[in-house]
Design a protein around this motif. Structure first.
Motif, PDB file in Angstrom:
ATOM      1  N   GLY A 194     -14.291 -18.196   2.248  1.00  0.00           N
ATOM      2  CA  GLY A 194     -15.057 -16.971   2.460  1.00  0.00           C
ATOM      3  C   GLY A 194     -14.221 -15.725   2.239  1.00  0.00           C
ATOM      4  O   GLY A 194     -13.314 -15.693   1.404  1.00  0.00           O
ATOM      5  N   LYS A 195     -14.501 -14.693   3.011  1.00  0.00           N
ATOM      6  CA  LYS A 195     -13.845 -13.395   2.822  1.00  0.00           C
ATOM      7  C   LYS A 195     -12.380 -13.436   3.249  1.00  0.00           C
ATOM      8  O   LYS A 195     -12.057 -13.859   4.353  1.00  0.00           O
ATOM      9  CB  LYS A 195     -14.589 -12.328   3.617  1.00  0.00           C
ATOM     10  CG  LYS A 195     -14.057 -10.918   3.412  1.00  0.00           C
ATOM     11  CD  LYS A 195     -14.876  -9.917   4.204  1.00  0.00           C
ATOM     12  CE  LYS A 195     -14.373  -8.501   4.015  1.00  0.00           C
ATOM     13  NZ  LYS A 195     -15.174  -7.524   4.792  1.00  0.00           N
ATOM     14  N   VAL A 196     -11.496 -12.976   2.357  1.00  0.00           N
ATOM     15  CA  VAL A 196     -10.059 -12.918   2.626  1.00  0.00           C
ATOM     16  C   VAL A 196      -9.601 -11.467   2.449  1.00  0.00           C
ATOM     17  O   VAL A 196      -9.926 -10.828   1.446  1.00  0.00           O
ATOM     18  CB  VAL A 196      -9.264 -13.836   1.679  1.00  0.00           C
ATOM     19  CG1 VAL A 196      -7.768 -13.760   1.994  1.00  0.00           C
ATOM     20  CG2 VAL A 196      -9.759 -15.275   1.782  1.00  0.00           C
ATOM     21  N   GLU A 197      -8.875 -10.960   3.427  1.00  0.00           N
ATOM     22  CA  GLU A 197      -8.371  -9.595   3.384  1.00  0.00           C
ATOM     23  C   GLU A 197      -6.874  -9.598   3.079  1.00  0.00           C
ATOM     24  O   GLU A 197      -6.118 -10.363   3.679  1.00  0.00           O
ATOM     25  CB  GLU A 197      -8.623  -8.881   4.715  1.00  0.00           C
ATOM     26  CG  GLU A 197     -10.095  -8.719   5.045  1.00  0.00           C
ATOM     27  CD  GLU A 197     -10.318  -8.011   6.369  1.00  0.00           C
ATOM     28  OE1 GLU A 197      -9.322  -7.774   7.088  1.00  0.00           O
ATOM     29  OE2 GLU A 197     -11.474  -7.703   6.689  1.00  0.00           O
ATOM     30  N   ILE A 198      -6.470  -8.724   2.152  1.00  0.00           N
ATOM     31  CA  ILE A 198      -5.073  -8.633   1.733  1.00  0.00           C
ATOM     32  C   ILE A 198      -4.604  -7.198   1.923  1.00  0.00           C
ATOM     33  O   ILE A 198      -5.236  -6.258   1.413  1.00  0.00           O
ATOM     34  CB  ILE A 198      -4.906  -9.028   0.260  1.00  0.00           C
ATOM     35  CG1 ILE A 198      -5.491 -10.425   0.015  1.00  0.00           C
ATOM     36  CG2 ILE A 198      -3.442  -8.983  -0.158  1.00  0.00           C
ATOM     37  CD1 ILE A 198      -5.572 -10.785  -1.442  1.00  0.00           C
ATOM     38  N   THR A 199      -3.514  -7.027   2.656  1.00  0.00           N
ATOM     39  CA  THR A 199      -3.005  -5.679   2.916  1.00  0.00           C
ATOM     40  C   THR A 199      -1.523  -5.602   2.555  1.00  0.00           C
ATOM     41  O   THR A 199      -0.724  -6.367   3.088  1.00  0.00           O
ATOM     42  CB  THR A 199      -3.179  -5.293   4.396  1.00  0.00           C
ATOM     43  OG1 THR A 199      -4.523  -5.539   4.802  1.00  0.00           O
ATOM     44  CG2 THR A 199      -2.848  -3.824   4.594  1.00  0.00           C
ATOM     45  N   PRO A 200      -1.137  -4.702   1.650  1.00  0.00           N
ATOM     46  CA  PRO A 200       0.269  -4.529   1.281  1.00  0.00           C
ATOM     47  C   PRO A 200       0.961  -3.506   2.196  1.00  0.00           C
ATOM     48  O   PRO A 200       0.397  -2.462   2.516  1.00  0.00           O
ATOM     49  CB  PRO A 200       0.217  -3.993  -0.155  1.00  0.00           C
ATOM     50  CG  PRO A 200      -1.233  -4.069  -0.559  1.00  0.00           C
ATOM     51  CD  PRO A 200      -2.020  -4.002   0.713  1.00  0.00           C
ATOM     52  N   PHE A 201       2.186  -3.831   2.588  1.00  0.00           N
ATOM     53  CA  PHE A 201       3.012  -2.948   3.407  1.00  0.00           C
ATOM     54  C   PHE A 201       4.429  -2.904   2.849  1.00  0.00           C
ATOM     55  O   PHE A 201       4.841  -3.763   2.077  1.00  0.00           O
ATOM     56  CB  PHE A 201       3.139  -3.467   4.847  1.00  0.00           C
ATOM     57  CG  PHE A 201       1.886  -3.532   5.648  1.00  0.00           C
ATOM     58  CD1 PHE A 201       1.426  -2.418   6.339  1.00  0.00           C
ATOM     59  CD2 PHE A 201       1.173  -4.711   5.763  1.00  0.00           C
ATOM     60  CE1 PHE A 201       0.288  -2.477   7.107  1.00  0.00           C
ATOM     61  CE2 PHE A 201       0.032  -4.790   6.529  1.00  0.00           C
ATOM     62  CZ  PHE A 201      -0.418  -3.665   7.203  1.00  0.00           C
ATOM     63  N   ILE A 202       5.188  -1.922   3.319  1.00  0.00           N
ATOM     64  CA  ILE A 202       6.647  -2.022   3.367  1.00  0.00           C
ATOM     65  C   ILE A 202       6.993  -1.991   4.847  1.00  0.00           C
ATOM     66  O   ILE A 202       6.592  -1.070   5.564  1.00  0.00           O
ATOM     67  CB  ILE A 202       7.344  -0.888   2.603  1.00  0.00           C
ATOM     68  CG1 ILE A 202       6.997  -0.979   1.117  1.00  0.00           C
ATOM     69  CG2 ILE A 202       8.863  -0.959   2.796  1.00  0.00           C
ATOM     70  CD1 ILE A 202       7.585   0.149   0.285  1.00  0.00           C
ATOM     71  N   LEU A 203       7.684  -3.018   5.306  1.00  0.00           N
ATOM     72  CA  LEU A 203       8.021  -3.152   6.714  1.00  0.00           C
ATOM     73  C   LEU A 203       9.523  -3.101   6.911  1.00  0.00           C
ATOM     74  O   LEU A 203      10.293  -3.487   6.010  1.00  0.00           O
ATOM     75  CB  LEU A 203       7.497  -4.488   7.272  1.00  0.00           C
ATOM     76  CG  LEU A 203       5.995  -4.750   7.152  1.00  0.00           C
ATOM     77  CD1 LEU A 203       5.662  -6.123   7.715  1.00  0.00           C
ATOM     78  CD2 LEU A 203       5.186  -3.675   7.863  1.00  0.00           C
TER      79      LEU A 203
END
Length: 291
Positions: free
Chosen positions: A95-104
């Motif tokens: 189903g729905k997959v969320e992808i979030t890019p960061f610099i940590l």
């Protein structure tokens, strides 16, 4: 994880704030799939010199947060390289997959600073800890539905229930208004018949003909109509499954709602011709009864 406009205890490079006035952080993610894995190829573009120095010194790292609400899978993938790839097993996503890019922050950083801080932070330094956000890009979502396995997903987008209240004697109807599944509604009597028959594998194809096929024909007739509103359904999970199946049949609803064949013919192709299997089962059972 949805990206939202929020306040951090220190300046963060983002498209929704002016904490850091120079430079950008952008991400390109290409997703490919096989039967066993989803592969994510990521390219990061970072044009803020000071944050780039923190990455090059391995004090900060590129990060991708992946979250799937259906399977409750949550994982962060990290690298000090501006391009990296990672894989996720197919059964971990649905189903729905969320992808979030960061610099940590990859470690605790004392006296964190940036020459491009907004004037409100000019001359300030901050103590940030490992895992704190340094930069964030707009996320994206996708639906984990593999085209090679589209047929096995078709039954999973239907659910069968009973009519309630004054409608409880209505034999059959279909509700396309739910986001996750197409709801087939039966009268109390018919639902009890269905419940018993559903436990018998031999009658499964017959039930598909009786319940799923007319539902799909009704949907396809709506799609063919002049007032069909693609945007009304495009975010529905069940619609995405059907849309993928239609694409394998050469039908792209984003370009046209015209169907090359009748709704009944296409509906049978969508669910894999259950009529032939159902008739064969009935014939074999009838022949055995005569013996």
């Amino acid at each position: 994880m949805k990206v939202s406009k929020r306040y951090y205890p220190h300046p963060v490079l983002s498209s929704f704030s002016d904490d850091i006035t120079e430079g950008n952080f952008k991400t390109n993610i290409k997703i490919t799939t096989t039967k066993a894995f989803y592969t994510f190829d990521t390219d990061f573009l970072l044009t803020n010199t000071d944050i780039l120095n923190y990455v090059n010194n391995e004090e900060a790292c590129y990060s991708i947060h992946v979250e799937c609400s259906d399977t409750r899978m949550r994982q962060v993938y990290q690298s000090f390289e501006s391009h990296f790839s990672f894989e996720i097993a197919s059964d971990k996503l649905n189903g729905k997959v969320e992808i979030t890019p960061f610099i940590l922050a990859a470690k605790d950083i004392q006296n964190y600073s940036n020459r491009n801080f907004h004037e409100d932070y000019a001359g300030s330094t901050f103590n940030i800890v490992k895992g704190d956000v340094v930069a964030i890009d707009e996320g994206k979502t996708f639906d984990a539905i593999k085209e090679k396995d589209e047929l096995k997903h078709i039954p999973s987008i239907f659910t069968v229930g009973k009519f309630q209240g004054t409608d409880k004697k209505t034999p059959y109807d279909v509700d396309f208004g739910q986001t996750n599944k197409i709801v087939i509604k039966l009268s109390e009597v018919n639902f009890e018949y269905y419940r018993q028959l559903a436990q018998n594998n031999e009658t499964a194809q017959i039930l598909s003909v009786m319940l799923l096929l007319p539902a799909l024909v009704s949907l396809l007739e709506q799609i063919k109509s002049d007032d069909f509103d693609y945007e009304q359904f495009e975010e529905f999970r069940w619609f995405k499954v059907i849309e993928v199946r239609l694409k394998t049949l050469g039908i792209d609803l984003t370009r046209s709602s015209d169907l090359p064949e009748s709704a009944i013919v296409i509906a049978q192709k969508i669910i894999g011709d259950p009529l032939s299997g159902g008739l064969k089962t009935l014939f074999e059972n009838a022949s055995q009864a005569e013996e």
